[in-house]
Design a protein around this motif. Structure first.
Motif, PDB file in Angstrom:
ATOM      1  N   PHE A 179       0.836  -1.199   0.000  1.00 47.59           N
ATOM      2  CA  PHE A 179       0.000   0.000   0.000  1.00 47.59           C
ATOM      3  C   PHE A 179       0.875   1.256   0.000  1.00 47.59           C
ATOM      4  N   PHE A 214      -6.198   4.530  -3.939  1.00 51.02           N
ATOM      5  CA  PHE A 214      -6.751   3.475  -3.087  1.00 51.02           C
ATOM      6  C   PHE A 214      -8.151   3.855  -2.657  1.00 51.02           C
ATOM      7  N   GLU A 255      -7.879   1.575   2.490  1.00 49.26           N
ATOM      8  CA  GLU A 255      -6.559   1.325   3.055  1.00 49.26           C
ATOM      9  C   GLU A 255      -6.509  -0.089   3.614  1.00 49.26           C
ATOM     10  N   ALA A 311      -6.546  -4.495   0.971  1.00 54.65           N
ATOM     11  CA  ALA A 311      -6.668  -3.102   0.542  1.00 54.65           C
ATOM     12  C   ALA A 311      -7.281  -3.125  -0.853  1.00 54.65           C
TER      13      ALA A 311
END
Length: 142
Positions: A95, A105, A108, A118
């Motif tokens: 991430f 994104f 998260e 994610a």
């Protein structure tokens, strides 16, 4: 007898931009890139650790009928298409790395009963799920 899955399709609006995203940002390898007449182009990718599975990047069009192709285009434009599930060793680290590269994104990293997950979006509007798996526990599902 079917022995494995060898090809999956991911729809995109621009094959060059999609290929570059998957190769330059996500670490896939470019595969086949062939024009086959009448505006049809066959573009594939492979992940280096799973070369037997190819991802074909398809622009919505034939063999879809015009209404279906238009639906796929609209869904991509709205960012509402499903894409791929991608296994990662460390979801939080991945991430951070992809965020630093400008990846969008939608979710998260979060703990799930099956691991850490994610959700990101590719540059075509597809949702991609990153999963750091762990053995599933019904108790953890609550």
């Amino acid at each position: 007898m079917i022995t494995n899955i060898s090809l999956v399709t991911v729809y995109c609006l621009d094959q060059d931009k999609a290929r570059d995203f998957y190769v330059d940002v996500l670490g896939f390898e470019a595969g086949t890139d062939v024009s086959m007449g009448e505006g049809f182009r066959w573009v594939t990718l492979r992940h280096p650790s799973q070369p037997e599975l190819e991802v074909t990047l398809m622009v919505p069009g034939p063999p879809l009928n015009p209404e279906a192709a238009d639906f796929y285009r609209r869904q991509l434009e709205k960012g509402e298409m499903g894409g791929l599930g991608l296994r990662v060793d460390d979801c939080r680290k991945t991430f951070e790395e992809l965020s630093a590269k400008g990846v969008t994104f939608l979710q998260e990293p979060a703990e799930r009963p099956y691991g850490v997950e994610a959700v990101m979006r590719d540059n075509s509007g597809n949702w991609l799920v990153l999963v750091e798996p762990r053995p599933f526990s019904p108790e953890a599902a609550g």
